[in-house]
Design a protein around this motif. Structure first.
Motif, mmCIF file in Angstrom:
data_model
loop_
_atom_site.group_PDB
_atom_site.id
_atom_site.type_symbol
_atom_site.label_atom_id
_atom_site.label_comp_id
_atom_site.label_asym_id
_atom_site.label_seq_id
_atom_site.Cartn_x
_atom_site.Cartn_y
_atom_site.Cartn_z
ATOM 1 N N ALA A 171 0.827 -1.207 0.000
ATOM 2 C CA ALA A 171 0.000 0.000 0.000
ATOM 3 C C ALA A 171 0.861 1.255 0.000
ATOM 4 C CB ALA A 171 -0.930 -0.003 1.219
ATOM 5 N N ASN A 172 1.976 1.219 0.725
ATOM 6 C CA ASN A 172 2.849 2.389 0.793
ATOM 7 C C ASN A 172 3.468 2.697 -0.571
ATOM 8 O OD1 ASN A 172 2.410 2.854 3.500
ATOM 9 N ND2 ASN A 172 4.194 1.680 4.178
ATOM 10 N N GLU A 173 3.917 1.643 -1.266
ATOM 11 C CA GLU A 173 4.532 1.871 -2.570
ATOM 12 C C GLU A 173 3.499 2.355 -3.583
ATOM 13 O OE1 GLU A 173 7.453 -0.315 -5.846
ATOM 14 O OE2 GLU A 173 6.517 -1.501 -4.245
ATOM 15 N N ALA A 174 2.310 1.754 -3.544
ATOM 16 C CA ALA A 174 1.245 2.179 -4.456
ATOM 17 C C ALA A 174 0.875 3.637 -4.197
ATOM 18 C CB ALA A 174 0.025 1.279 -4.300
ATOM 19 N N GLN A 175 0.786 4.013 -2.910
ATOM 20 C CA GLN A 175 0.450 5.385 -2.570
ATOM 21 C C GLN A 175 1.530 6.353 -3.059
ATOM 22 O OE1 GLN A 175 -2.421 6.396 -1.292
ATOM 23 N NE2 GLN A 175 -1.739 8.504 -1.524
ATOM 24 N N ASN A 176 2.778 5.895 -3.011
ATOM 25 C CA ASN A 176 3.870 6.732 -3.502
ATOM 26 C C ASN A 176 3.738 6.983 -5.000
ATOM 27 O OD1 ASN A 176 6.518 8.048 -3.365
ATOM 28 N ND2 ASN A 176 7.260 6.260 -4.483
ATOM 29 N N TYR A 177 3.348 5.939 -5.751
ATOM 30 C CA TYR A 177 3.119 6.138 -7.188
ATOM 31 C C TYR A 177 1.935 7.074 -7.428
ATOM 32 C CZ TYR A 177 6.539 2.777 -8.936
ATOM 33 O OH TYR A 177 7.713 2.147 -9.285
ATOM 34 N N HIS A 178 0.870 6.907 -6.619
ATOM 35 C CA HIS A 178 -0.274 7.816 -6.747
ATOM 36 C C HIS A 178 0.183 9.256 -6.594
ATOM 37 C CE1 HIS A 178 -3.175 4.407 -5.354
ATOM 38 N NE2 HIS A 178 -2.902 4.325 -6.632
ATOM 39 N N HIS A 179 1.015 9.489 -5.595
ATOM 40 C CA HIS A 179 1.486 10.849 -5.333
ATOM 41 C C HIS A 179 2.319 11.370 -6.501
ATOM 42 C CE1 HIS A 179 2.895 14.323 -3.096
ATOM 43 N NE2 HIS A 179 4.134 13.984 -3.373
ATOM 44 N N GLN A 180 3.196 10.528 -7.037
ATOM 45 C CA GLN A 180 4.042 10.959 -8.151
ATOM 46 C C GLN A 180 3.210 11.311 -9.376
ATOM 47 O OE1 GLN A 180 7.922 8.850 -8.791
ATOM 48 N NE2 GLN A 180 7.118 7.442 -7.223
ATOM 49 N N PHE A 181 2.187 10.510 -9.652
ATOM 50 C CA PHE A 181 1.350 10.795 -10.814
ATOM 51 C C PHE A 181 0.490 12.040 -10.587
ATOM 52 C CE2 PHE A 181 2.192 6.394 -12.219
ATOM 53 C CZ PHE A 181 2.471 6.658 -13.557
ATOM 54 N N SER A 182 0.062 12.273 -9.341
ATOM 55 C CA SER A 182 -0.741 13.468 -9.054
ATOM 56 C C SER A 182 0.069 14.733 -9.306
ATOM 57 C CB SER A 182 -1.235 13.450 -7.607
ATOM 58 O OG SER A 182 -0.182 13.635 -6.690
ATOM 59 N N GLU A 183 1.412 14.624 -9.250
ATOM 60 C CA GLU A 183 2.272 15.758 -9.571
ATOM 61 C C GLU A 183 2.619 15.804 -11.057
ATOM 62 O OE1 GLU A 183 5.648 15.218 -7.045
ATOM 63 O OE2 GLU A 183 4.737 16.313 -5.367
ATOM 64 N N GLN A 184 2.722 14.640 -11.682
ATOM 65 C CA GLN A 184 3.152 14.569 -13.078
ATOM 66 C C GLN A 184 2.035 14.925 -14.055
ATOM 67 O OE1 GLN A 184 6.165 14.209 -14.029
ATOM 68 N NE2 GLN A 184 5.830 14.138 -16.234
ATOM 69 N N ILE A 185 0.828 14.457 -13.777
ATOM 70 C CA ILE A 185 -0.274 14.661 -14.728
ATOM 71 C C ILE A 185 -0.550 16.136 -15.000
ATOM 72 C CG2 ILE A 185 -2.757 14.306 -15.069
ATOM 73 C CD1 ILE A 185 -2.393 11.583 -13.674
ATOM 74 N N PRO A 186 -0.585 17.008 -13.981
ATOM 75 C CA PRO A 186 -0.777 18.432 -14.291
ATOM 76 C C PRO A 186 0.292 18.986 -15.223
ATOM 77 C CG PRO A 186 -1.121 18.035 -11.950
ATOM 78 C CD PRO A 186 -0.568 16.766 -12.523
ATOM 79 N N LEU A 187 1.522 18.458 -15.128
ATOM 80 C CA LEU A 187 2.580 18.901 -16.033
ATOM 81 C C LEU A 187 2.264 18.503 -17.467
ATOM 82 C CD1 LEU A 187 5.768 17.995 -13.936
ATOM 83 C CD2 LEU A 187 4.624 20.204 -14.141
ATOM 84 N N TRP A 188 1.687 17.320 -17.663
ATOM 85 C CA TRP A 188 1.297 16.901 -19.011
ATOM 86 C C TRP A 188 0.285 17.860 -19.603
ATOM 87 C CZ3 TRP A 188 0.209 11.028 -17.686
ATOM 88 C CH2 TRP A 188 1.439 10.378 -17.476
ATOM 89 N N PHE A 189 -0.713 18.239 -18.793
ATOM 90 C CA PHE A 189 -1.746 19.124 -19.291
ATOM 91 C C PHE A 189 -1.205 20.519 -19.608
ATOM 92 C CE2 PHE A 189 -5.845 17.057 -19.246
ATOM 93 C CZ PHE A 189 -5.592 15.899 -18.548
ATOM 94 N N ARG A 190 -0.312 21.009 -18.727
ATOM 95 C CA ARG A 190 0.262 22.332 -18.973
ATOM 96 C C ARG A 190 1.179 22.297 -20.211
ATOM 97 N NH1 ARG A 190 0.329 22.926 -13.162
ATOM 98 N NH2 ARG A 190 2.416 22.011 -13.008
ATOM 99 N N GLN A 191 1.846 21.182 -20.437
ATOM 100 C CA GLN A 191 2.735 21.047 -21.580
ATOM 101 C C GLN A 191 1.963 21.130 -22.887
ATOM 102 O OE1 GLN A 191 5.397 17.666 -21.338
ATOM 103 N NE2 GLN A 191 5.591 17.544 -23.563
ATOM 104 N N MET A 192 0.740 20.625 -22.874
ATOM 105 C CA MET A 192 -0.075 20.675 -24.094
ATOM 106 C C MET A 192 -0.600 22.080 -24.375
ATOM 107 S SD MET A 192 0.061 17.716 -25.448
ATOM 108 C CE MET A 192 1.758 17.720 -24.827
ATOM 109 N N GLY A 193 -0.641 22.917 -23.316
ATOM 110 C CA GLY A 193 -1.075 24.304 -23.502
ATOM 111 C C GLY A 193 -2.573 24.454 -23.608
#
Length: 320
Positions: free
Chosen positions: A298-320
């Motif tokens: 659960a801890n490792e999965a939660q860590n991935y959740h956190h990383q994606f919650s930070e990464q996904i907004p960058l994808w959207f901003r990159q598309m403009g």
């Protein structure tokens, strides 16, 4: 007060003068599309955040964006919810928390509140589940980190409270009501929405229903369905096991390692188009689901959740 009076004059001279047709239409009745439940905090403005006009949102505001369970309080929240859904036939509800929430800070200081602000103490009892969830599941959190966790968990607790209302439950069973959980970050203006499949907060654009590709609007090019199958990477079908068969530890570890490798690769990806963003979002959801089934902690999965919650907004901003 002088500033408010000047604002009234400016409102009449500018806004009213430019929106006479809208105001005339609204004088005959309201047809808001969304019930927006949020905090009373002066830094949170629903219409400003969503860029909606007068008459589009039906708003409930209180300390901590709290929804008392059905029958638990005599305040106006229950009646307002019932009116919004029954009389105004609203089909979408947003419960929006926000960063640096004073109510959530106070939730961890209930003993002091009971003496200094007894009415606030009584009100925050409706968020007792939030307090207990955080104390028992995030015991090492503290300070601002704990407040942010409280904000995120409180939105989910209040959604559960909202579902105790008979009219809410009935409309949901009919498929006529959708509930969304949002968090507004004051310092960046960013809004994230809770996703039940990944158990994390992601950009709300990802929860919009997929539209036909022929639609001309650029916006429509990245509206995706959260229920669509993954298409960004080839994944093997889930293994079917007989009741008597048990996978070896090496088999489980090998599968988990493969999923971990794909998740890490996806985190490093740099989508070049909205289609790539769509594909990456779907793959992320499927990989995290597979990781849970394959025994990732659960801890490792939660860590991935956190990383994606930070990464996904960058994808959207990159598309403009």
């Amino acid at each position: 007060m002088k500033k408010l009076v000047r604002g009234l004059q400016e409102f009449k001279q500018k806004y009213v003068a430019q929106h006479q047709e809208l105001l005339k239409e609204l004088s005959h009745g309201q047809k808001p599309r969304v019930l927006f439940i949020t905090c009373s905090d002066s830094r949170v403005d629903p219409n400003l955040i969503t860029q909606t006009d007068v008459g589009e949102l039906f708003v409930i505001r209180n300390a901590g964006n709290i929804v008392p369970p059905y029958g638990a309080a005599n305040g106006g929240e229950g009646g307002t919810i019932e009116y919004a859904i029954a009389a105004l036939e609203i089909e979408q509800v947003v419960i929006c928390g926000h960063s640096h929430c004073g109510a959530m800070t106070g939730l961890m200081k209930l003993n002091k509140l009971q003496a200094d602000m007894p009415l606030v103490y009584d009100w925050l009892q409706h968020a007792e589940t939030t307090r207990r969830v955080v104390l028992e599941n995030y015991p090492e959190s503290q300070g601002e980190e704990r407040v942010e966790i409280l904000v995120a968990e409180n939105v989910l607790v209040q959604i559960d409270n909202l579902k105790t209302y008979p009219i809410v439950r009935s409309r949901m069973l009919q498929g006529k009501l959708q509930i969304y959980g949002w968090i507004y970050h004051i310092e960046t203006g960013e809004v994230l929405a809770y996703d039940e499949k990944t158990h994390t907060y992601i950009p709300p654009q990802s929860q919009l229903i997929e539209k036909p590709l022929s639609l001309p609007s650029r916006l429509e090019q990245y509206l995706i369905s959260t229920h669509a199958p993954p298409v960004a990477c080839e994944l093997p079908a889930p293994r079917l096991q007989s009741a008597s068969s048990t996978p070896s530890t090496s088999s489980i570890n090998g599968t988990t390692d493969r999923i971990r490798s794909q998740l890490n690769a996806l985190l490093k990806a740099s989508p070049d188009s909205w289609t790539d963003v769509d594909d990456s979002m779907r793959s992320m959801s499927k990989l995290l689901e597979d990781a849970q089934h394959e025994g990732m902690s659960a801890n490792e999965a939660q860590n991935y959740h956190h990383q994606f919650s930070e990464q996904i907004p960058l994808w959207f901003r990159q598309m403009g």
